[in-house]
Motif scaffolding. Structure first.
Motif, mmCIF file in Angstrom:
data_model
loop_
_atom_site.group_PDB
_atom_site.id
_atom_site.type_symbol
_atom_site.label_atom_id
_atom_site.label_comp_id
_atom_site.label_asym_id
_atom_site.label_seq_id
_atom_site.Cartn_x
_atom_site.Cartn_y
_atom_site.Cartn_z
ATOM 1 N N ALA A 192 -2.132 10.227 -5.166
ATOM 2 C CA ALA A 192 -1.404 9.691 -4.132
ATOM 3 C C ALA A 192 -1.602 10.402 -2.826
ATOM 4 N N VAL A 219 -2.690 2.898 -12.802
ATOM 5 C CA VAL A 219 -1.526 2.464 -13.681
ATOM 6 C C VAL A 219 -2.010 1.893 -15.051
ATOM 7 N N LEU A 272 7.214 2.058 -11.393
ATOM 8 C CA LEU A 272 6.277 1.105 -10.657
ATOM 9 C C LEU A 272 7.012 0.165 -9.656
ATOM 10 N N SER A 289 -4.627 2.503 -7.111
ATOM 11 C CA SER A 289 -3.412 2.611 -7.504
ATOM 12 C C SER A 289 -3.174 1.867 -8.772
ATOM 13 N N ILE A 335 -6.514 1.450 -1.600
ATOM 14 C CA ILE A 335 -5.591 2.312 -2.305
ATOM 15 C C ILE A 335 -4.671 1.575 -3.163
ATOM 16 N N LEU A 352 -4.643 9.590 -1.195
ATOM 17 C CA LEU A 352 -4.455 8.144 -0.494
ATOM 18 C C LEU A 352 -3.810 8.258 0.647
ATOM 19 N N PHE A 380 2.726 1.442 -3.580
ATOM 20 C CA PHE A 380 1.913 1.994 -4.612
ATOM 21 C C PHE A 380 1.797 3.562 -4.598
ATOM 22 N N VAL A 381 1.775 3.925 -3.495
ATOM 23 C CA VAL A 381 1.789 5.385 -3.135
ATOM 24 C C VAL A 381 3.103 6.327 -3.759
ATOM 25 N N LEU A 432 3.134 5.849 -7.624
ATOM 26 C CA LEU A 432 2.115 6.978 -8.417
ATOM 27 C C LEU A 432 2.971 8.380 -8.357
ATOM 28 N N LEU A 435 -1.503 12.046 -10.977
ATOM 29 C CA LEU A 435 -1.185 10.863 -10.310
ATOM 30 C C LEU A 435 -0.721 11.253 -8.972
ATOM 31 N N SER A 493 1.017 -1.194 -0.088
ATOM 32 C CA SER A 493 0.001 0.057 -0.063
ATOM 33 C C SER A 493 1.052 1.161 0.041
#
Length: 307
Positions: free
Chosen positions: A218, A167, A257, A163, A159, A221, A30-31, A34, A214, A27
């Motif tokens: 983030a 993507v 990523l 994400s 989240i 989130l 992924f923040v 982004l 993006l 989680s």
């Protein structure tokens, strides 16, 4: 059988703890991913490290906070408001600060990026105060999903899913649309793209808009996950996302990523299994190691600069 049962009983709690921390790391990763995508997209087009990008992430969090508290919008509209607001800010910064300096030395652009970062922090501080603001719990109510001994926060799952969706949409734009083809052409050779009729200035603005959007997502989130936001919240995530972009291969979207996910997992595991005091040091040590061992990043390729 008894020995096997004892072994399972001994390993199961550790496996569950490891699984729990993996979800926490994903989680967070992924923040970072982004945010890192914005760094890598801008660098891929114009070769600029936009150090104000972390603060666009912060601005997005405040746009989301405004939408959730003043406008009382639900989660998805709040996310969209933050993305649009951050995209507009990103484009304005590109037009005002970066476009006039495109042919200037790289150092001048770098100093300008740092100056824009400080400017954004202080504008938000003056408008919203430096005190932390709290995202309303009603925006995305917390629910704990239990599976055996594993406890999963529903917000972490959301989240990760949001994400992944963003993507996928980004990949569709880049590889399946006319604008995406123009972006890829400009990343290879801006002059040749211009000769083929591509409006390079427009493509650069679109790139800033998408990357900033993006980052804005983030920001929302993170606001939901950690509740608290402040004008300086973009500094450390911005730097770690930059490390993620370099780790994966700056200028390569899949690399950003991958780098973001690795950074999130490394930071989470280092806090749990080593020490929370050393987690930031370990994260930035990754940058030093990757620059020594593989400067082009995990997915990057070596390139020779022509003289």
């Amino acid at each position: 059988m008894e020995f096997l049962q004892q072994l399972i009983n001994g390993l199961l709690p550790r496996f569950m703890e490891f699984s729990q921390q993996t979800i926490n790391g994903l989680s967070l990763g992924f923040v970072y991913a982004l945010i890192a995508v914005g760094y890598t997209m801008v660098y891929g087009i114009i070769g600029l490290i936009n150090f104000a990008h972390g603060d666009i992430f912060m601005v997005g969090a405040y746009f989301g906070f405004f939408a959730a508290t003043n406008l009382r919008l639900p989660f998805i509209p709040t996310l969209l408001v933050a993305m649009v607001g951050a995209a507009i800010v990103g484009v304005i910064i590109e037009k005002i600060a970066y476009k006039p300096l495109r042919k200037s030395p790289k150092l001048s652009i770098l100093i300008t990026a740092i100056a824009m970062s400080v400017l954004l922090q202080n504008i938000v501080r003056l408008k919203m105060s430096s005190d932390p603001q709290t995202y309303p719990d009603s925006l995305l109510p917390q629910k704990v999903i239990r599976f055996a001994e594993l406890s999963i926060d529903n917000r972490q799952i959301i989240i990760i899913l949001v994400s992944i969706l963003l993507v996928v949409i980004l990949q569709f734009i880049v590889f399946k649309t006319k604008t995406g083809r123009a972006m890829r052409a400009a990343s290879f050779d801006k002059d040749a793209a211009a000769l083929m009729g591509i409006n390079v200035n427009y493509i650069i603005s679109i790139t800033f808009a998408i990357g900033s959007a993006l980052a804005g997502a983030a920001g929302v989130l993170v606001g939901i996950l950690y509740s608290s936001i402040d004008p300086f919240m973009g500094i450390m995530p911005g730097l770690k996302a930059f490390v993620a972009a370099v780790l994966g291969g700056i200028g390569i979207i899949p690399g950003a990523l991958l780098g973001g996910l690795i950074m999130g997992l490394v930071e989470t595991f280092s806090k749990v299994y080593i020490s929370s005091s050393y987690s930031d040091a370990i994260a930035f040590s990754i940058l030093i190691i990757i620059l020594i061992v593989k400067p082009s990043g995990l997915l990057g390729k070596k390139s020779r600069e022509k003289v």
